[in-house]
Design a protein around this motif. Structure first.
Motif, PDB file in Angstrom:
ATOM      1  N   MET A 159       0.577  -1.345   0.012  1.00 40.97           N
ATOM      2  CA  MET A 159       0.023   0.101  -0.074  1.00 40.97           C
ATOM      3  C   MET A 159       1.638   0.586  -0.143  1.00 40.97           C
ATOM      4  O   MET A 159       1.712   1.541   1.304  1.00 40.97           O
ATOM      5  CB  MET A 159      -0.732   0.228   1.553  1.00 40.97           C
ATOM      6  CG  MET A 159      -2.164   1.675   1.288  1.00 40.97           C
ATOM      7  SD  MET A 159      -3.072   1.196   2.603  1.00 40.97           S
ATOM      8  CE  MET A 159      -2.670   1.795   4.314  1.00 40.97           C
ATOM      9  N   ALA A 160       0.646   2.253  -1.041  1.00 39.91           N
ATOM     10  CA  ALA A 160       1.557   3.098  -0.970  1.00 39.91           C
ATOM     11  C   ALA A 160       1.495   4.644  -0.883  1.00 39.91           C
ATOM     12  O   ALA A 160      -0.595   4.493  -1.247  1.00 39.91           O
ATOM     13  CB  ALA A 160       2.687   3.054  -2.832  1.00 39.91           C
ATOM     14  N   ARG A 161       1.152   5.300  -0.704  1.00 39.20           N
ATOM     15  CA  ARG A 161       0.892   6.505   0.354  1.00 39.20           C
ATOM     16  C   ARG A 161       1.312   7.771  -0.471  1.00 39.20           C
ATOM     17  O   ARG A 161       3.053   7.652  -1.025  1.00 39.20           O
ATOM     18  CB  ARG A 161       0.867   6.968   0.981  1.00 39.20           C
ATOM     19  CG  ARG A 161      -0.408   5.675   2.234  1.00 39.20           C
ATOM     20  CD  ARG A 161      -0.373   6.137   3.601  1.00 39.20           C
ATOM     21  NE  ARG A 161      -1.119   6.591   3.430  1.00 39.20           N
ATOM     22  CZ  ARG A 161      -2.641   6.828   3.532  1.00 39.20           C
ATOM     23  NH1 ARG A 161      -2.750   4.959   3.322  1.00 39.20           N
ATOM     24  NH2 ARG A 161      -3.533   7.406   3.663  1.00 39.20           N
ATOM     25  N   VAL A 162       0.613   8.726  -1.560  1.00 38.33           N
ATOM     26  CA  VAL A 162       1.411  10.195  -1.996  1.00 38.33           C
ATOM     27  C   VAL A 162       1.006  11.333  -0.899  1.00 38.33           C
ATOM     28  O   VAL A 162       0.384  11.518  -0.728  1.00 38.33           O
ATOM     29  CB  VAL A 162       0.420  10.131  -3.108  1.00 38.33           C
ATOM     30  CG1 VAL A 162       1.473  11.381  -3.666  1.00 38.33           C
ATOM     31  CG2 VAL A 162       0.971   8.563  -4.686  1.00 38.33           C
ATOM     32  N   PRO A 163       2.412  11.507  -0.473  1.00 41.60           N
ATOM     33  CA  PRO A 163       2.283  12.877   0.717  1.00 41.60           C
ATOM     34  C   PRO A 163       1.428  14.453  -0.135  1.00 41.60           C
ATOM     35  O   PRO A 163       1.950  14.190  -1.370  1.00 41.60           O
ATOM     36  CB  PRO A 163       3.243  13.529   0.892  1.00 41.60           C
ATOM     37  CG  PRO A 163       3.907  12.461   0.093  1.00 41.60           C
ATOM     38  CD  PRO A 163       3.488  11.644  -0.701  1.00 41.60           C
ATOM     39  N   VAL A 164       0.327  14.797   0.586  1.00 41.55           N
ATOM     40  CA  VAL A 164      -0.702  15.904  -0.196  1.00 41.55           C
ATOM     41  C   VAL A 164       0.052  16.558   0.431  1.00 41.55           C
ATOM     42  O   VAL A 164       0.465  18.019   0.219  1.00 41.55           O
ATOM     43  CB  VAL A 164      -1.580  15.790  -0.003  1.00 41.55           C
ATOM     44  CG1 VAL A 164      -2.986  16.802  -0.557  1.00 41.55           C
ATOM     45  CG2 VAL A 164      -2.359  13.948  -1.006  1.00 41.55           C
ATOM     46  N   THR A 165       0.016  16.972   1.997  1.00 43.70           N
ATOM     47  CA  THR A 165       0.253  17.843   2.631  1.00 43.70           C
ATOM     48  C   THR A 165       0.851  17.537   4.390  1.00 43.70           C
ATOM     49  O   THR A 165       1.120  15.749   4.202  1.00 43.70           O
ATOM     50  CB  THR A 165      -0.936  18.367   3.649  1.00 43.70           C
ATOM     51  OG1 THR A 165      -1.779  17.833   4.545  1.00 43.70           O
ATOM     52  CG2 THR A 165      -1.685  19.184   2.646  1.00 43.70           C
ATOM     53  N   ARG A 166       1.619  17.895   4.887  1.00 41.16           N
ATOM     54  CA  ARG A 166       2.254  17.310   6.246  1.00 41.16           C
ATOM     55  C   ARG A 166       1.439  15.972   6.222  1.00 41.16           C
ATOM     56  O   ARG A 166       1.893  15.399   7.194  1.00 41.16           O
ATOM     57  CB  ARG A 166       2.970  18.121   7.065  1.00 41.16           C
ATOM     58  CG  ARG A 166       3.962  18.970   6.533  1.00 41.16           C
ATOM     59  CD  ARG A 166       4.661  19.218   7.905  1.00 41.16           C
ATOM     60  NE  ARG A 166       4.294  20.761   7.197  1.00 41.16           N
ATOM     61  CZ  ARG A 166       4.553  22.019   8.599  1.00 41.16           C
ATOM     62  NH1 ARG A 166       5.159  21.035   9.896  1.00 41.16           N
ATOM     63  NH2 ARG A 166       4.593  23.343   8.171  1.00 41.16           N
ATOM     64  N   SER A 167       0.226  16.519   6.944  1.00 38.50           N
ATOM     65  CA  SER A 167      -0.921  15.525   7.916  1.00 38.50           C
ATOM     66  C   SER A 167      -1.373  14.590   7.231  1.00 38.50           C
ATOM     67  O   SER A 167      -1.564  13.922   7.237  1.00 38.50           O
ATOM     68  CB  SER A 167      -1.751  16.508   8.480  1.00 38.50           C
ATOM     69  OG  SER A 167      -2.547  16.989   8.014  1.00 38.50           O
ATOM     70  N   ILE A 168      -2.030  15.056   6.019  1.00 41.25           N
ATOM     71  CA  ILE A 168      -3.026  14.211   4.954  1.00 41.25           C
ATOM     72  C   ILE A 168      -1.306  13.253   3.363  1.00 41.25           C
ATOM     73  O   ILE A 168      -1.099  13.710   2.719  1.00 41.25           O
ATOM     74  CB  ILE A 168      -3.917  15.218   3.913  1.00 41.25           C
ATOM     75  CG1 ILE A 168      -4.448  15.557   5.538  1.00 41.25           C
ATOM     76  CG2 ILE A 168      -4.679  14.625   3.092  1.00 41.25           C
ATOM     77  CD1 ILE A 168      -5.378  16.662   5.254  1.00 41.25           C
ATOM     78  N   SER A 169      -2.440  12.360   3.257  1.00 38.63           N
ATOM     79  CA  SER A 169      -1.265  11.782   2.174  1.00 38.63           C
ATOM     80  C   SER A 169      -2.240  10.685   1.765  1.00 38.63           C
ATOM     81  O   SER A 169      -3.953   9.881   2.207  1.00 38.63           O
ATOM     82  CB  SER A 169      -0.674  11.044   2.660  1.00 38.63           C
ATOM     83  OG  SER A 169      -1.279   9.539   3.069  1.00 38.63           O
ATOM     84  N   ILE A 170      -2.209  10.866   0.433  1.00 35.81           N
ATOM     85  CA  ILE A 170      -3.540  10.021  -0.572  1.00 35.81           C
ATOM     86  C   ILE A 170      -2.494   8.306  -0.791  1.00 35.81           C
ATOM     87  O   ILE A 170      -2.023   7.892  -1.198  1.00 35.81           O
ATOM     88  CB  ILE A 170      -3.824  10.444  -2.337  1.00 35.81           C
ATOM     89  CG1 ILE A 170      -3.965  11.804  -1.976  1.00 35.81           C
ATOM     90  CG2 ILE A 170      -3.999   9.576  -2.905  1.00 35.81           C
ATOM     91  CD1 ILE A 170      -3.916  12.518  -3.654  1.00 35.81           C
ATOM     92  N   ASP A 171      -3.935   7.127  -0.492  1.00 36.24           N
ATOM     93  CA  ASP A 171      -3.713   5.789  -1.064  1.00 36.24           C
ATOM     94  C   ASP A 171      -3.546   5.052  -2.316  1.00 36.24           C
ATOM     95  O   ASP A 171      -4.697   5.690  -3.073  1.00 36.24           O
ATOM     96  CB  ASP A 171      -4.418   4.587  -0.408  1.00 36.24           C
ATOM     97  CG  ASP A 171      -4.132   3.616  -0.486  1.00 36.24           C
ATOM     98  OD1 ASP A 171      -3.339   3.345  -0.423  1.00 36.24           O
ATOM     99  OD2 ASP A 171      -5.346   2.956  -0.008  1.00 36.24           O
ATOM    100  N   THR A 172      -2.862   4.772  -3.692  1.00 32.84           N
ATOM    101  CA  THR A 172      -2.750   5.274  -4.010  1.00 32.84           C
ATOM    102  C   THR A 172      -3.297   3.718  -5.215  1.00 32.84           C
ATOM    103  O   THR A 172      -3.541   2.922  -6.184  1.00 32.84           O
ATOM    104  CB  THR A 172      -0.733   4.937  -4.525  1.00 32.84           C
ATOM    105  OG1 THR A 172       0.197   3.226  -3.811  1.00 32.84           O
ATOM    106  CG2 THR A 172      -0.217   6.000  -4.886  1.00 32.84           C
ATOM    107  N   ASP A 173      -3.796   2.960  -4.228  1.00 34.75           N
ATOM    108  CA  ASP A 173      -4.455   2.140  -4.448  1.00 34.75           C
ATOM    109  C   ASP A 173      -6.002   1.920  -4.196  1.00 34.75           C
ATOM    110  O   ASP A 173      -6.481   1.507  -4.820  1.00 34.75           O
ATOM    111  CB  ASP A 173      -4.714   0.293  -2.819  1.00 34.75           C
ATOM    112  CG  ASP A 173      -3.406  -0.128  -2.667  1.00 34.75           C
ATOM    113  OD1 ASP A 173      -1.897  -0.188  -4.071  1.00 34.75           O
ATOM    114  OD2 ASP A 173      -2.887  -0.877  -1.360  1.00 34.75           O
ATOM    115  N   LEU A 174      -6.354   3.184  -4.244  1.00 35.06           N
ATOM    116  CA  LEU A 174      -7.277   3.735  -4.879  1.00 35.06           C
ATOM    117  C   LEU A 174      -8.040   4.687  -5.909  1.00 35.06           C
ATOM    118  O   LEU A 174      -8.482   5.196  -6.040  1.00 35.06           O
ATOM    119  CB  LEU A 174      -8.329   4.601  -3.170  1.00 35.06           C
ATOM    120  CG  LEU A 174      -8.392   3.758  -1.790  1.00 35.06           C
ATOM    121  CD1 LEU A 174      -9.301   5.176  -1.049  1.00 35.06           C
ATOM    122  CD2 LEU A 174      -8.906   2.905  -2.162  1.00 35.06           C
TER     123      LEU A 174
END
Length: 140
Positions: free
Chosen positions: A1-16
């Motif tokens: 499950m890879a994640r892409v950071p958007v802000t310091r506290s929020i990231s997007i799950d690339t599986d979605l």
């Protein structure tokens, strides 16, 4: 499950994130008829772990690009290159989520200052004088 950071506290799950490729419309010569360079990106906002306020703001910003079941759909076909279209559509997704994380400050209603009211009335009187000076002289 890879994640892409958007802000310091929020990231997007690339599986979605789901990407599909289709042929682009418009001009492009013979090459365009053989390659799937347009990118259709679908991001499942409803299943994501974004904060609820961000999801609501994202739905508001996305408008018709958000389906009823909470899937955000973005399309890019600006370039002849599939790679460039993928990068562009992913960047648009990140920009949209970044914009949804920004908290909108409420506008405080204020009264106009006395000086600004006087300037406004003086400007109106000045325009009135200019326009009345354009009239033909009347009979006394």
């Amino acid at each position: 499950m890879a994640r892409v950071p958007v802000t310091r506290s929020i990231s997007i799950d690339t599986d979605l994130i789901e990407e599909s490729f289709t042929r682009s419309g418009g001009a492009g010569g013979q090459h365009v008829n053989t390659t799937d360079s347009a990118v259709l990106l679908r991001y499942d906002v409803a299943r994501s772990d974004l904060p609820e306020r961000v999801k609501l703001r994202l739905a508001e910003l996305a408008g018709s690009r958000m389906t009823r079941d909470g899937v955000l759909t973005l399309r890019s076909e600006g370039s002849r290159s599939q790679h460039m279209n993928r990068a562009e559509v992913r960047e648009r997704l990140l920009a949209l989520v970044r914009e949804a994380t920004v908290v909108q400050a409420k506008r405080r209603a204020t009264k106009p200052t006395r000086a600004s009211q006087v300037r406004r009335v003086d400007a109106k009187k000045g325009r009135s004088a200019v326009k009345s000076g354009r009239k033909k002289p009347g009979f006394d």
